[in-house]
Design an enzyme around this catalytic site. Structure first.
Site, PDB file in Angstrom:
ATOM      1  N   GLU A   1      -1.413  -8.999   4.295  1.00 23.47           N
ATOM      2  CA  GLU A   1      -1.506  -9.334   5.732  1.00 23.47           C
ATOM      3  C   GLU A   1      -2.941  -9.245   6.248  1.00 23.47           C
ATOM      4  OE1 GLU A   1      -0.691  -6.474   4.526  1.00 23.47           O
ATOM      5  OE2 GLU A   1      -1.128  -4.822   5.901  1.00 23.47           O
TER       6      GLU A   1
ATOM      7  N   CYS B   1       0.846  -1.202   0.000  1.00 19.64           N
ATOM      8  CA  CYS B   1       0.000   0.000   0.000  1.00 19.64           C
ATOM      9  C   CYS B   1       0.881   1.252   0.000  1.00 19.64           C
ATOM     10  CB  CYS B   1      -0.992  -0.051   1.165  1.00 19.64           C
ATOM     11  SG  CYS B   1      -2.311   1.163   1.027  1.00 19.64           S
TER      12      CYS B   1
ATOM     13  N   HIS C   1      -3.441  -5.443   0.610  1.00 18.48           N
ATOM     14  CA  HIS C   1      -2.819  -5.802   1.886  1.00 18.48           C
ATOM     15  C   HIS C   1      -2.815  -7.319   2.052  1.00 18.48           C
ATOM     16  CE1 HIS C   1      -2.595  -1.805   3.883  1.00 18.48           C
ATOM     17  NE2 HIS C   1      -3.544  -1.512   3.016  1.00 18.48           N
TER      18      HIS C   1
END
Lengths: 200, 250
Positions: A179, A80, A177
């Site tokens: 994660e 990001c 993202h």
């Protein structure tokens, strides 16, 4: 020996989930607050928290050295905002970026901004191998706008295709993202770690 | 294309997930970290935590639970309830929240929205709006729906967007807890007027209601609690139902 990942802490936002995700995938993670420590890293992850200027503030003194390190093949992942700082500049701020990627960061155009939620990343890159569902989590109002051939994945938003996945040298950049992307994100990060190990 | 999100909501009191009928007879339904992890497995796109007591004494309990839950989740976590300042928001983010929602404090001091957006980025600032029909419009209520403000809900939504909100969590006081479906007119009115995502909340009693709110309004996400807590259906079943009817979900 596990891959040693250096995670940059710019002092804004929490790095909890990215750290835990990388550890979950078998990496040994060191969080650094002094960006000078990035210069000794085996592998670098630039996390996706904060705004452009705040993020670049701490990296600025080492901008040239970090870019050189990435250009010469250190494996890295920018997520990001951590991806957006790879560009030379951003419409979100006035501070120059690292300038590894040729191009700039531009406002995302659409009826609903931020682009928030799960969307498909269309890519044939090896980091997507074994990823069963190509939906990843996005939360952004700006996007990378490359002027060189570094796009390796795209995402459709409100009828327009936008570049969301980049690679130059051994540096990967994702607008999404991993994660926060449940099983798909974990598979992606495991692939990144295997990639980083393979180029060391 | 961007998928519609399904967000299970956990109302947390003293470290436990509770569910009440019309705000009375609160009963424990589970432990937040376990429930959140289970919902992720079912296919939940995000998890929302609302601290419904939100007193100073329980604040640390809440932050501990946020940390423990964030430690089990690989999907975004939104935390709300009792957020009064930029520091409160920072504490929640540092505990592991990805987004933080503000409600009453934003009405009292709208600048908190812009301060939080500047400090942490607008994508992590959610403004929660509780709306209730009064005559020919909807009014904003605060403090868990107990205090009238006289502010028009649609106008307020536009204002918080200008201030820097990244998302609106819109709850209808008229439909909340009744399980007769989301407030379609209110949700449509707000989603049509703003250019940030709107999460519909209040009134979900079955998967058909989620289909209705996505097919009849511009909502980006639907929040629901009891249908998931009481195992009336799983997130996966809701998604299959939506997918069969042409709504794009993950």
């Amino acid at each position: 020996m596990p891959l040693r990942v250096t995670l940059t802490d710019y002092g804004v936002g929490n790095l909890y989930s990215i750290r835990r995700s990388l550890e979950n995938c078998g990496a040994e993670v060191t969080t650094v607050k002094d960006m000078k420590d990035v210069l000794d890293a085996e592998c670098i992850v630039f996390p996706g928290v904060g705004a452009f200027d705040k993020t670049m503030e701490k990296l600025q003194p080492y901008r040239e050295e970090i870019r050189e390190k990435l250009l010469t093949g250190t494996p890295a992942l920018g997520i990001c905002i951590g991806m957006q700082i790879m560009y030379g500049s951003s419409a979100e701020g006035t501070t120059p970026g690292l300038g590894l990627f040729d191009g700039d960061v531009v406002p995302l155009v659409g009826k609903v901004i931020p682009h928030m939620g799960w969307n498909q990343v269309v890519s044939n890159d090896a980091l997507m191998d074994g990823v069963e569902d190509n939906n990843f989590y996005f939360a952004h109002s700006y996007r990378g706008n490359p002027s060189e051939d570094i796009t390796i994945g795209r995402t459709e938003y409100e009828g327009t295709e936008i570049p969301t996945f980049f690679r130059k040298a051994n540096t990967y950049g994702t607008q999404f993202h991993p994660e926060k992307s449940s099983k798909s994100g974990m598979a992606f990060l495991r692939n990144f770690i295997a990639f980083a190990e393979s180029v060391l | 294309m961007l998928t519609k999100r399904i967000i299970p909501c956990l109302d947390v009191k003293n470290g436990k997930v509770v569910k009440g009928i019309n705000f009375k007879g609160l009963r424990d339904v589970g432990y937040p970290p376990e429930m959140a992890a289970n919902y992720e497995m079912q296919g939940a796109d995000e998890i929302t935590f609302l601290d419904i007591t939100a007193s100073l004494e329980t604040r640390q309990t809440m932050l501990d639970i946020v940390s423990e839950t964030a430690g089990k989740l690989f999907v975004p976590l939104t935390v709300g309830g009792g957020i009064r300042s930029v520091d409160d928001m920072r504490d929640a983010l540092n505990a592991g929240a990805d987004k933080v929602s503000v409600n009453s404090a934003a009405v009292k001091n709208p600048q908190i929205v812009s301060e939080c957006a500047e400090s942490f980025g607008r994508q992590c600032v959610v403004v929660a709006i509780d709306g209730k029909r009064v005559d020919d419009h909807w009014e904003v209520f605060t403090h868990g729906g107990t205090r009238s403000t006289g502010i028009d809900a649609v106008e307020w939504a536009k204002k918080v967007e200008d201030l820097g909100a990244g998302e609106i969590l819109l709850t209808s006081m008229d439909t909340d807890g009744v399980k007769n479906g989301y407030d379609i007119p209110l949700t449509a009115a707000v989603a049509d007027e703003v250019n940030i995502p709107v999460i519909a909340s209040g009134g979900c009693g079955c998967k058909e209601h989620i289909y209705d709110v996505f097919s009849q309004t511009g909502a980006s996400a639907a929040l629901a609690a009891s249908i998931f807590h009481y195992n009336e259906c799983t997130v996966g079943e809701v998604k299959e139902y939506l997918r069969d009817r042409g709504i794009v979900v993950r």
